[in-house]
Design an enzyme around this catalytic site. Structure first.
Site, short mmCIF file in Angstrom:
data_model
loop_
_atom_site.label_atom_id
_atom_site.label_comp_id
_atom_site.label_asym_id
_atom_site.label_seq_id
_atom_site.Cartn_x
_atom_site.Cartn_y
_atom_site.Cartn_z
N ASP A 129 92.25 -27.39 67.17
CA ASP A 129 93.58 -28.03 67.16
C ASP A 129 94.44 -27.33 68.21
O ASP A 129 93.98 -26.38 68.87
CB ASP A 129 94.22 -27.96 65.75
CG ASP A 129 95.17 -29.13 65.49
OD1 ASP A 129 96.16 -29.27 66.23
OD2 ASP A 129 94.92 -29.90 64.55
N LYS A 162 89.40 -36.99 61.95
CA LYS A 162 89.99 -37.59 60.75
C LYS A 162 91.48 -37.84 60.98
O LYS A 162 92.24 -36.91 61.24
CB LYS A 162 89.78 -36.67 59.54
CG LYS A 162 90.46 -37.17 58.30
CD LYS A 162 90.01 -36.38 57.10
CE LYS A 162 90.99 -36.50 55.96
NZ LYS A 162 92.30 -35.90 56.23
N GLY A 179 91.29 -31.92 66.01
CA GLY A 179 92.58 -32.22 65.39
C GLY A 179 92.48 -31.93 63.90
O GLY A 179 93.04 -32.63 63.07
N HIS A 233 94.26 -43.10 65.50
CA HIS A 233 95.30 -44.12 65.35
C HIS A 233 96.64 -43.67 65.96
O HIS A 233 97.55 -44.47 66.12
CB HIS A 233 95.49 -44.53 63.89
CG HIS A 233 95.88 -43.39 63.01
ND1 HIS A 233 95.11 -42.98 61.95
CD2 HIS A 233 96.92 -42.54 63.04
CE1 HIS A 233 95.67 -41.94 61.37
NE2 HIS A 233 96.78 -41.66 62.03
N MET A 285 92.08 -31.71 73.11
CA MET A 285 90.97 -32.67 73.08
C MET A 285 90.93 -33.55 74.33
O MET A 285 89.93 -34.20 74.60
CB MET A 285 91.03 -33.52 71.82
CG MET A 285 92.28 -34.36 71.70
SD MET A 285 92.43 -34.98 70.03
CE MET A 285 94.08 -35.69 70.07
N1 SAH Z 1 92.61 -34.14 60.87
C1 SAH Z 1 93.77 -33.68 60.11
C2 SAH Z 1 95.10 -33.79 60.88
C3 SAH Z 1 95.43 -35.16 61.43
S1 SAH Z 1 97.04 -35.19 62.24
C4 SAH Z 1 93.84 -34.43 58.81
O1 SAH Z 1 93.22 -35.45 58.63
O2 SAH Z 1 94.56 -34.00 57.93
C5 SAH Z 1 96.54 -35.09 63.95
C6 SAH Z 1 96.18 -33.69 64.40
O3 SAH Z 1 95.87 -33.75 65.82
C7 SAH Z 1 97.32 -32.68 64.27
O4 SAH Z 1 96.86 -31.53 63.57
C8 SAH Z 1 97.67 -32.35 65.72
O5 SAH Z 1 98.15 -31.03 65.89
C9 SAH Z 1 96.34 -32.58 66.43
N2 SAH Z 1 96.48 -32.81 67.88
C10 SAH Z 1 97.43 -33.52 68.53
N3 SAH Z 1 97.21 -33.50 69.86
C11 SAH Z 1 96.08 -32.75 70.06
C12 SAH Z 1 95.35 -32.38 71.23
N4 SAH Z 1 95.73 -32.78 72.45
N5 SAH Z 1 94.23 -31.62 71.07
C13 SAH Z 1 93.82 -31.22 69.84
N6 SAH Z 1 94.49 -31.55 68.68
C14 SAH Z 1 95.60 -32.31 68.80
#
Ligand code: SAH
Length: 281
Positions: free
Chosen positions: A145, A181, A122, A185, A168
């Site tokens: 992602d 990161k 992510g 939550h 994921m």
């Molecule tokens: N880690 C980054 C973004 C956090 S926002 C930071 O701290 O800035 C959460 C992220 O999870 C987003 O980029 C979203 O696209 C990703 N996400 C959501 N569902 C997901 C999935 N099933 N598999 C992989 N990534 C995912």
């Protein structure tokens, strides 16, 4: 402008005649080189705010499939590329990461020592992975992602960061360590356990072999108890509840780590409301 001086976003000189306005420490963060204004544009934007007007209906809807407040209003999840603020969200995440990276690498650089590979799950547009790769050239960093996020990520010059599109909940590429990161939550307890089990499958099976998952997340009830910290914590909980997540206390996080099969964890809180947690297989 006068209203914004009362909340400390601008300072006005007290002289007679036309007031002159100046930036304060807070507004400098928004418009200065850090550009945190994108976080305000995202969080206070209509896509995020409108669902809260549906809260009474959401609270009353006790039967039927569980859906988040966001899904009730928009008919799709927060992560759906059809949301018109998808790219604003990535800009906000990018700006926020830039802000945090310095403190994270300065205070917690040691947690990356000895790693040869890392997957940022992510990881959005890869701002954190880039900073880690620049500081630790011997770590191969993979940013994973959703496909539409990876497709929009800016090209990265240099060899040790790569992007992978994936989910994921299905599988996570193997590495010494997995980084999450501001991801967990956003999800229910069951979903967090599923994500963490996939993380566990991706890393070496023992702590001695270097396997670990590194999480940065807000932990309710820890750290400073001043008014700003409490307000930040409550706003965060409200916001994540809207998209189907939960603001959790340490004991609640601990239960999730145990349920996902991890044996131990180490939590450090020295970056305001944000905690860094290493969890070990
Ligand atoms: N880690 C980054 C973004 C956090 S926002 C930071 O701290 O800035 C959460 C992220 O999870 C987003 O980029 C979203 O696209 C990703 N996400 C959501 N569902 C997901 C999935 N099933 N598999 C992989 N990534 C995912």
């Amino acid at each position: 402008m006068k209203l914004l001086t009362t909340s400390g976003l601008f300072a006005a000189d007290g002289g007679a005649g036309e007031p002159a306005y100046a930036l304060t420490a807070a507004s400098r963060l928004l418009v200065g080189p850090l550009g945190l204004g994108s976080i305000v544009r995202y969080q206070a934007g209509p896509v995020n705010v409108t669902p809260f007007f549906d809260m009474p209906a959401w609270l009353r809807a006790t039967d039927g499939p569980q859906q988040s407040l966001f899904e009730l209003t928009h008919g799709r999840s927060r992560w759906d590329p059809a949301n018109p603020d998808s790219s604003t969200m990535q800009d906000a995440a990018f700006a926020e990461s830039q802000f945090l990276i310095d403190a994270l690498l300065r205070n917690h650089g040691h947690i990356f020592h000895g790693l040869t590979s890392l997957v940022d799950v992510g990881g959005g547009h890869g701002s954190l992975a880039r900073a880690i790769a620049a500081m630790f050239p011997s770590i191969r960093c993979t940013v994973m992602d959703l496909a539409h996020v990876v497709a929009d990520a800016p090209a990265i010059a240099g060899g040790n960061v790569q992007f992978v599109a994936g989910n994921m909940f299905e599988s996570i590429p193997s590495a010494d360590a997995v980084l999450l990161k501001y991801v967990l939550h956003c999800w229910s307890d069951d979903d967090c356990v599923k994500i963490l089990r996939n993380c566990k499958n991706a890393i070496p099976s023992t702590r001695a072999a270097g396997g670990k998952v590194i999480i940065t997340v807000m932990v309710s009830g820890s750290g400073s108890r001043d008014g700003n910290a409490s307000e930040t914590e409550q706003m965060h909980s409200l916001f994540v509840t809207g998209i189907g997540g939960i603001g959790r206390e340490e004991q609640e996080w601990k239960k999730i780590f145990c349920d996902a099969g991890f044996s131990d964890y180490k939590m450090t809180q020295d970056m305001g409301p944000v905690s860094v947690i290493e969890i070990f297989p």
